[in-house]
Design an enzyme around this catalytic site. Structure first.
Site, PDB file in Angstrom:
ATOM      1  N   ARG A  50       0.853  -1.207   0.000  1.00 14.98           N
ATOM      2  CA  ARG A  50       0.000   0.000   0.000  1.00 14.98           C
ATOM      3  C   ARG A  50       0.882   1.247   0.000  1.00 14.98           C
ATOM      4  O   ARG A  50       0.572   2.256  -0.621  1.00 14.98           O
ATOM      5  CB  ARG A  50      -0.967   0.013   1.190  1.00 14.98           C
ATOM      6  CG  ARG A  50      -1.745   1.323   1.306  1.00 14.98           C
ATOM      7  CD  ARG A  50      -3.102   1.208   2.008  1.00 14.98           C
ATOM      8  NE  ARG A  50      -3.110   0.324   3.145  1.00 14.98           N
ATOM      9  CZ  ARG A  50      -2.576   0.611   4.334  1.00 14.98           C
ATOM     10  NH1 ARG A  50      -1.969   1.766   4.539  1.00 14.98           N
ATOM     11  NH2 ARG A  50      -2.635  -0.264   5.319  1.00 14.98           N
ATOM     12  N   TYR A 102     -13.632  17.269 -17.260  1.00 12.39           N
ATOM     13  CA  TYR A 102     -14.070  15.887 -17.234  1.00 12.39           C
ATOM     14  C   TYR A 102     -15.248  15.782 -16.248  1.00 12.39           C
ATOM     15  O   TYR A 102     -15.157  16.279 -15.116  1.00 12.39           O
ATOM     16  CB  TYR A 102     -12.904  15.004 -16.775  1.00 12.39           C
ATOM     17  CG  TYR A 102     -13.295  13.563 -16.623  1.00 12.39           C
ATOM     18  CD1 TYR A 102     -13.619  12.796 -17.735  1.00 12.39           C
ATOM     19  CD2 TYR A 102     -13.352  12.975 -15.372  1.00 12.39           C
ATOM     20  CE1 TYR A 102     -14.000  11.486 -17.592  1.00 12.39           C
ATOM     21  CE2 TYR A 102     -13.726  11.643 -15.227  1.00 12.39           C
ATOM     22  CZ  TYR A 102     -14.048  10.913 -16.342  1.00 12.39           C
ATOM     23  OH  TYR A 102     -14.420   9.610 -16.198  1.00 12.39           O
ATOM     24  N   ASP A 173      -4.871  19.159 -15.066  1.00  9.30           N
ATOM     25  CA  ASP A 173      -5.154  17.800 -15.533  1.00  9.30           C
ATOM     26  C   ASP A 173      -4.654  17.735 -16.973  1.00  9.30           C
ATOM     27  O   ASP A 173      -5.242  18.331 -17.877  1.00  9.30           O
ATOM     28  CB  ASP A 173      -6.663  17.529 -15.430  1.00  9.30           C
ATOM     29  CG  ASP A 173      -7.035  16.108 -15.867  1.00  9.30           C
ATOM     30  OD1 ASP A 173      -6.283  15.509 -16.669  1.00  9.30           O
ATOM     31  OD2 ASP A 173      -8.082  15.613 -15.423  1.00  9.30           O
ATOM     32  N   LYS A 198      -5.712   6.721 -20.026  1.00 15.22           N
ATOM     33  CA  LYS A 198      -5.847   7.262 -21.377  1.00 15.22           C
ATOM     34  C   LYS A 198      -4.526   7.112 -22.151  1.00 15.22           C
ATOM     35  O   LYS A 198      -4.124   6.001 -22.418  1.00 15.22           O
ATOM     36  CB  LYS A 198      -6.344   8.700 -21.285  1.00 15.22           C
ATOM     37  CG  LYS A 198      -7.494   8.910 -20.274  1.00 15.22           C
ATOM     38  CD  LYS A 198      -8.785   8.201 -20.639  1.00 15.22           C
ATOM     39  CE  LYS A 198      -9.800   8.156 -19.496  1.00 15.22           C
ATOM     40  NZ  LYS A 198     -10.191   9.443 -18.955  1.00 15.22           N
TER      41      LYS A 198
HETATM   42  C1  LIG Z   1     -10.824   9.879 -17.766  1.00 13.73           C
HETATM   43  C2  LIG Z   1     -10.423  11.168 -17.183  1.00 13.73           C
HETATM   44  C3  LIG Z   1     -10.314  11.336 -15.799  1.00 13.73           C
HETATM   45  C4  LIG Z   1     -10.645  10.216 -14.825  1.00 13.73           C
HETATM   46  O1  LIG Z   1      -9.749   9.175 -14.961  1.00 13.73           O
HETATM   47  P1  LIG Z   1     -10.146   7.629 -14.624  1.00 13.73           P
HETATM   48  O2  LIG Z   1      -8.869   6.937 -14.896  1.00 13.73           O
HETATM   49  O3  LIG Z   1     -11.241   7.265 -15.557  1.00 13.73           O
HETATM   50  O4  LIG Z   1     -10.570   7.598 -13.213  1.00 13.73           O
HETATM   51  C5  LIG Z   1      -9.898  12.563 -15.327  1.00 13.73           C
HETATM   52  N1  LIG Z   1      -9.617  13.577 -16.161  1.00 13.73           N
HETATM   53  C6  LIG Z   1      -9.735  13.457 -17.498  1.00 13.73           C
HETATM   54  C7  LIG Z   1      -9.422  14.614 -18.376  1.00 13.73           C
HETATM   55  C8  LIG Z   1     -10.141  12.258 -18.050  1.00 13.73           C
HETATM   56  O5  LIG Z   1     -10.263  12.139 -19.372  1.00 13.73           O
END
Ligand SMILES: *Cc1c(COP(=O)(O)O)cnc(C)c1O
Length: 383
Positions: A50, A102, A173, A198
């Site tokens: 963890r 998002y 982000d 992604k």
């Molecule tokens: C998909 C996404 C998230 C969330 O990520 P997960 O891996 O699905 O929890 C956050 N920010 C953006 C811009 C995203 O495309």
């Protein structure tokens, strides 16, 4: 040694991996929960997974090197990364966030963090005057650029100057661009967030999330949080991320090439009313994006003439799946109104221009002619 970006994608900042001396080229998956101590008061550096695991550590080192940060933390999902990061704030703190984000981030802010006493102003950071929203208790600004799904471009350097002057954290982000095209820490951000699900993972086969920072103090706080809340990335998923990142540069280039070809086609399609892609010369975010990023990415959004046509396209593509997510080898098409942004209040969606005629596409790395042909047959088969 400061390696080039593509080398870092494979080796991070150096080849200090594989301490097991087998010579394995692929980093081992340390599928272990716990570690033996040599004696009381001594540790191998690993105590319990963890807190840290060698495979996760390797993924973190690589991501930190790509973003130019001193430390990265790998979480089980992008939302887990943002959730842990939000624990840096306490009741009464105020954050400014972009109104077009998002949908899951917006849901976390409005339905979880707000309940815990965090206050928010959701504004359009690409056009509104940020200074007007800064209060005495403002602790951070949270942005995406380009935004999801409207592809607004926020000037990271400009926002970072405003934030720094007031001792406010800037959180970016960077999921849509990946560090291959954009490095927010170099532009003045304090924390970079990734949904590693992604582009970093890149194959639509695992979930992951990252925080990256170049502040020792923030990194210490986040490390305390990941071991406490327990949302670190598993060894196998860390390995998938390590493996995915090896091809990040060539995937990003090919996906962008495909996105550009699709944009060109969509712009020529009479039933498509508007295409949102920062690579289009003269489009609203084009100039800023050109300066702060080394590419325009492979995400694009387009508006068709009717809701019925949008729904028809989603069920008529033969190659391109109608699916959430982005940044993988497969081109994906989604419908933000009901899928990624269903929890965003309708009036907010409308204000952002997110109508029921809007589709979002993540270009993959297939043959571009097949993608264009698929979209064309889907659009032209609408009565
Ligand atoms: C998909 C996404 C998230 C969330 O990520 P997960 O891996 O699905 O929890 C956050 N920010 C953006 C811009 C995203 O495309």
């Amino acid at each position: 040694m400061d390696y080039g970006f593509a080398t870092k994608c494979i080796y991070g900042n150096g080849k200090d991996y594989d301490k097991d001396k087998t010579g394995a080229i692929s980093f081992p998956i340390y599928q272990t929960a716990t570690y033996a101590h040599p004696e009381v008061g001594k540790s191998t550096g690993f105590d319990y997974s963890r807190l840290q695991n060698p495979t996760r550590q390797q993924a973190e080192k690589i991501v930190a090197s790509l973003e130019g940060g001193i430390d990265a933390l790998a979480f089980s999902t992008g939302m887990a990364a943002i959730t842990a990061m939000m624990e840096l704030f306490r009741p009464g703190d105020h954050l400014i966030t972009d109104a077009d984000l998002y949908g899951g981030s917006r849901r976390l802010f409005d339905h979880v963090n707000k309940k815990n006493g965090i206050l928010f102003s959701h504004i359009d950071c690409s056009t509104e005057k940020l200074e007007d929203y800064i209060q005495e208790n403002t602790k951070a600004i949270f942005i995406e650029t380009p935004t999801n799904p409207m592809m607004n471009v926020v000037d990271i350097r400009k926002v970072s100057k405003i934030a720094k002057a007031q001792d406010i954290l800037l959180i970016v982000d960077n999921t849509f661009m990946s560090p291959y095209f954009q490095k927010p820490l170099e532009l003045g951000a304090d924390i970079v967030i990734h949904s590693g699900t992604k582009f970093l993972g890149g194959h639509n086969d695992t979930l992951a999330g990252f925080t990256v920072t170049n502040s020792r103090q923030i990194s210490d706080k986040l490390r305390f949080l990941i071991k406490t809340v327990g949302s670190g990335l598993s060894p196998f998923d860390s390995w998938l991320i390590i493996r995915g990142i090896k091809t990040l540069p060539i995937r990003m280039e090919k996906a962008q090439e495909n996105a550009k070809a699709l944009v060109e086609y969509l712009l020529s399609e009479p039933r498509v009313k508007k295409v949102y892609y920062p690579g289009i010369p003269g489009s609203k975010g084009h100039e800023v994006c050109k300066v702060q990023a080394s590419g325009f990415g492979s995400m694009l959004t387009f508006e068709v003439e009717s809701r019925e046509l949008a729904l028809h396209i989603l069920k008529s593509t033969k190659l391109i799946p109608f699916a959430e997510s982005l940044g993988g080898t497969e081109t994906l098409l989604t419908y933000p109104v009901t899928q990624t942004h269903a929890d965003v209040p309708e009036e907010v969606r409308i204000k952002n221009g997110l109508t029921d005629r809007i589709l979002r596409l993540s270009a993959g790395i297939e043959d571009k002619n097949d993608l264009i042909a698929d979209l064309r047959q889907a659009i032209s088969s609408f009565a």
